[in-house]
Design an enzyme around this catalytic site. Structure first.
Site, PDB file in Angstrom:
ATOM      1  N   HIS A 116       0.774  -1.078  -0.040  1.00  0.00           N
ATOM      2  CA  HIS A 116      -0.148   0.336   0.170  1.00  0.00           C
ATOM      3  C   HIS A 116       0.563   1.409   0.132  1.00  0.00           C
ATOM      4  CE1 HIS A 116       1.032   0.382   4.230  1.00  0.00           C
ATOM      5  NE2 HIS A 116       1.167   0.979   4.052  1.00  0.00           N
TER       6      HIS A 116
HETATM    7  C1  UD1 Z   1      -1.738   4.752   6.410  1.00  0.00           C
HETATM    8  C2  UD1 Z   1      -0.615   5.636   7.323  1.00  0.00           C
HETATM    9  C3  UD1 Z   1       0.581   4.521   7.267  1.00  0.00           C
HETATM   10  C4  UD1 Z   1      -0.287   3.146   7.306  1.00  0.00           C
HETATM   11  C5  UD1 Z   1      -1.353   2.450   6.493  1.00  0.00           C
HETATM   12  C6  UD1 Z   1      -1.991   1.275   7.228  1.00  0.00           C
HETATM   13  C7  UD1 Z   1      -0.253   7.381   6.748  1.00  0.00           C
HETATM   14  C8  UD1 Z   1       0.523   8.868   6.543  1.00  0.00           C
HETATM   15  N1  UD1 Z   1      -0.764   6.803   6.755  1.00  0.00           N
HETATM   16  O1  UD1 Z   1      -1.942   5.259   4.451  1.00  0.00           O
HETATM   17  O2  UD1 Z   1       1.619   4.408   7.517  1.00  0.00           O
HETATM   18  O3  UD1 Z   1       0.587   2.514   7.100  1.00  0.00           O
HETATM   19  O4  UD1 Z   1      -2.132   4.231   6.684  1.00  0.00           O
HETATM   20  O5  UD1 Z   1      -3.723   1.051   6.329  1.00  0.00           O
HETATM   21  O6  UD1 Z   1      -0.965   8.433   8.217  1.00  0.00           O
HETATM   22  N2  UD1 Z   1      -9.432   3.861   2.725  1.00  0.00           N
HETATM   23  C9  UD1 Z   1     -10.478   3.367   3.124  1.00  0.00           C
HETATM   24  N3  UD1 Z   1     -11.392   2.976   4.155  1.00  0.00           N
HETATM   25  C10 UD1 Z   1     -10.574   3.614   5.617  1.00  0.00           C
HETATM   26  C11 UD1 Z   1      -9.507   4.156   5.357  1.00  0.00           C
HETATM   27  C12 UD1 Z   1      -8.922   4.580   4.068  1.00  0.00           C
HETATM   28  O7  UD1 Z   1     -10.785   3.279   2.005  1.00  0.00           O
HETATM   29  O8  UD1 Z   1     -11.033   3.377   5.801  1.00  0.00           O
HETATM   30  C13 UD1 Z   1      -8.632   4.242   1.694  1.00  0.00           C
HETATM   31  C14 UD1 Z   1      -9.311   6.218   1.879  1.00  0.00           C
HETATM   32  O9  UD1 Z   1     -10.312   6.170   0.886  1.00  0.00           O
HETATM   33  C15 UD1 Z   1      -7.777   6.626   1.110  1.00  0.00           C
HETATM   34  C16 UD1 Z   1      -6.980   5.359   0.973  1.00  0.00           C
HETATM   35  O10 UD1 Z   1      -7.710   4.205   1.774  1.00  0.00           O
HETATM   36  O11 UD1 Z   1      -8.403   6.358  -0.429  1.00  0.00           O
HETATM   37  C17 UD1 Z   1      -5.968   6.274   2.410  1.00  0.00           C
HETATM   38  O12 UD1 Z   1      -6.267   6.167   3.447  1.00  0.00           O
HETATM   39  P1  UD1 Z   1      -4.851   7.114   4.097  1.00  0.00           P
HETATM   40  O13 UD1 Z   1      -6.077   6.671   6.103  1.00  0.00           O
HETATM   41  O14 UD1 Z   1      -5.000   8.145   3.492  1.00  0.00           O
HETATM   42  O15 UD1 Z   1      -3.808   6.747   3.964  1.00  0.00           O
HETATM   43  P2  UD1 Z   1      -2.964   5.218   3.521  1.00  0.00           P
HETATM   44  O16 UD1 Z   1      -2.449   4.990   3.209  1.00  0.00           O
HETATM   45  O17 UD1 Z   1      -4.142   4.378   4.605  1.00  0.00           O
END
Ligand code: UD1
Length: 399
Positions: free
Chosen positions: A225
């Site tokens: 990811h």
């Molecule tokens: C975040 C953390 C990363 C961690 C990862 C684990 C930061 C900078 N990054 O990255 O260190 O390793 O989480 O998962 O804080 N989304 C969903 N459902 C959710 C949460 C997110 O669908 O419950 C989707 C969002 O729409 C978004 C994407 O996942 O498009 C990214 O989510 P985000 O929390 O911004 O960052 P991660 O890539 O998950």
């Protein structure tokens, strides 16, 4: 920064009351770190009034709720509900909402874990309160030296602002000292994520995930990811080319992170129908116990996650990290981890070697399941120093 300007508590009627602690969790990798801390603090209600703030960075059933249920984390006292957005907007939303919480709650300390945007946002807000709220950072000092990683920026800023820095390994202590952090602020306590792993590994044996997903050993397990791998179309295609080649030798189970699924759809990367015996098998994000069950029994784990490099080390399962660097070098020198980047040749060759040879070396001394106990003991001593010695529930004076 000095501790004196941030001395929690004060005198008068506040002298003997418990420390009010706000523990912050926001994203999936935070929940397994916060669980043992909350449990330890809540064992001593005479000393600690510990409550959880969930920022809502991760918000859905599979990325958040399932971890609360499985890891027996009490529901958050405060939920900020910030959701997903760009880094700046997400961080700003957390800061805005958390400032209101601090104004109202006036905790004696906040405790942040790991390196996600929630960690950084809450640390910044706490430091800028008048008077500042002291910050304890759990899992401090890890450095990949790769400033293109958002997590590296979060780690550097959070550590620079924290009053107490709890580390997992000697390399983390050295990193902090090299950055000018005073030694007295650094406490090597071990690894709270491994506390959770050790507590739940037996329970994970009962998971029926293999039957549900019709998986049989041997298999490899994949997570992916990181923006550097999934937001760069070239890197993502290279990795999938390698996975297809490796998948001809062993089935690869792939619980897909939501951001990776979104990128795959945008780029039109298709994996084809899910063959059970060979190839890449995509499934949705898994809960903690199911994932641990699969991890423990995998012939090989391929990942770009930070925490999984540590978990595989403790489980003695070989791990190939699909990155050029790691903030957790101890998993290479004393564990089962190897860096292979996104180069298909390296990934396939290393994967084949491991499948032929098998594991592995053993972990670090302080990753023994008692890191949260050590952290709570340190806070107990701070409480005693600030508020005076306390009388235990049974009437005996505690030292
Ligand atoms: C975040 C953390 C990363 C961690 C990862 C684990 C930061 C900078 N990054 O990255 O260190 O390793 O989480 O998962 O804080 N989304 C969903 N459902 C959710 C949460 C997110 O669908 O419950 C989707 C969002 O729409 C978004 C994407 O996942 O498009 C990214 O989510 P985000 O929390 O911004 O960052 P991660 O890539 O998950």
């Amino acid at each position: 920064m000095t501790t004196s300007r941030r001395r929690p508590g004060g005198g008068g009627t506040a002298r003997r009351r418990p420390f009010r602690l706000l523990l912050v969790a926001g994203a999936r990798p935070n929940f397994m770190k916060i669980a043992p801390l909350l449990r330890e603090f809540r064992k001593r209600p005479d000393l600690f009034h510990a409550r959880l703030v969930h920022t809502g960075q991760h918000y859905d059933e599979l990325m958040s709720d399932v971890f609360f249920e499985e890891l027996e984390i009490p529901p958050p006292a405060i939920h900020l509900g910030v959701g997903s957005s760009s880094h700046a907007v997400q961080t700003a939303r957390i800061m805005e909402a958390f400032e209101k919480v601090l104004v109202k709650e006036r905790p004696d300390w906040i405790v942040v874990v790991g390196d996600v945007n929630s960690t950084l946002a809450c640390a910044v807000v706490a430091c800028k309160m008048t008077p500042p709220v002291p910050v304890a950072h759990v899992e401090a000092g890890l450095r990949s030296r790769d400033r293109t990683m958002p997590e590296e920026i979060n780690r550097i800023v959070t550590d620079a602002l924290s009053d107490l820095l709890f580390t997992t390994s000697p390399d983390a202590d050295r990193n902090l000292i090299a950055e000018g952090v005073e030694r007295r602020r650094i406490r090597r306590v071990g690894n709270v994520m491994i506390d959770t792993l050790r507590r739940f590994v037996r329970r994970s044996d009962d998971s029926d995930v293999m039957q549900r997903l019709e998986i049989a050993p041997p298999y490899a397990l994949l997570t992916l990811h990181r923006p550097s791998n999934v937001d760069d179309p070239g890197a993502l295609r290279r990795i999938f080319a390698a996975l297809r080649a490796l998948g001809r030798e062993v089935p690869i189970i792939f619980p897909v992170h939501p951001r990776t699924l979104a990128r795959m759809e945008e780029l039109g990367v298709r994996l084809g129908a899910p063959p059970v015996k060979r190839g890449l098998r995509m499934v949705g994000p898994l809960g903690y116990l199911d994932f641990l069950h699969l991890q423990k029994r995998a012939a090989l784990v391929l990942t770009d996650s930070g925490g999984i490099q540590e978990e595989t080390t403790i489980l003695g399962v070989p791990c190939l990290t699909l990155r050029e660097n790691t903030e957790r070098p101890i998993t290479i020198t004393r564990g089962t981890n190897r860096l292979v980047g996104s180069d298909p040749g390296r990934i396939v060759a290393s994967g084949r070697r491991i499948l032929r040879r098998g594991p592995a070396r053993r972990p670090s001394r302080l990753w023994d399941g008692r890191a949260a106990v050590r952290i709570a003991a340190i806070f107990r001593r701070i409480h005693e120093r600030v508020r005076g010695r306390t009388v235990a529930p049974g009437g005996a004076r505690r030292a």
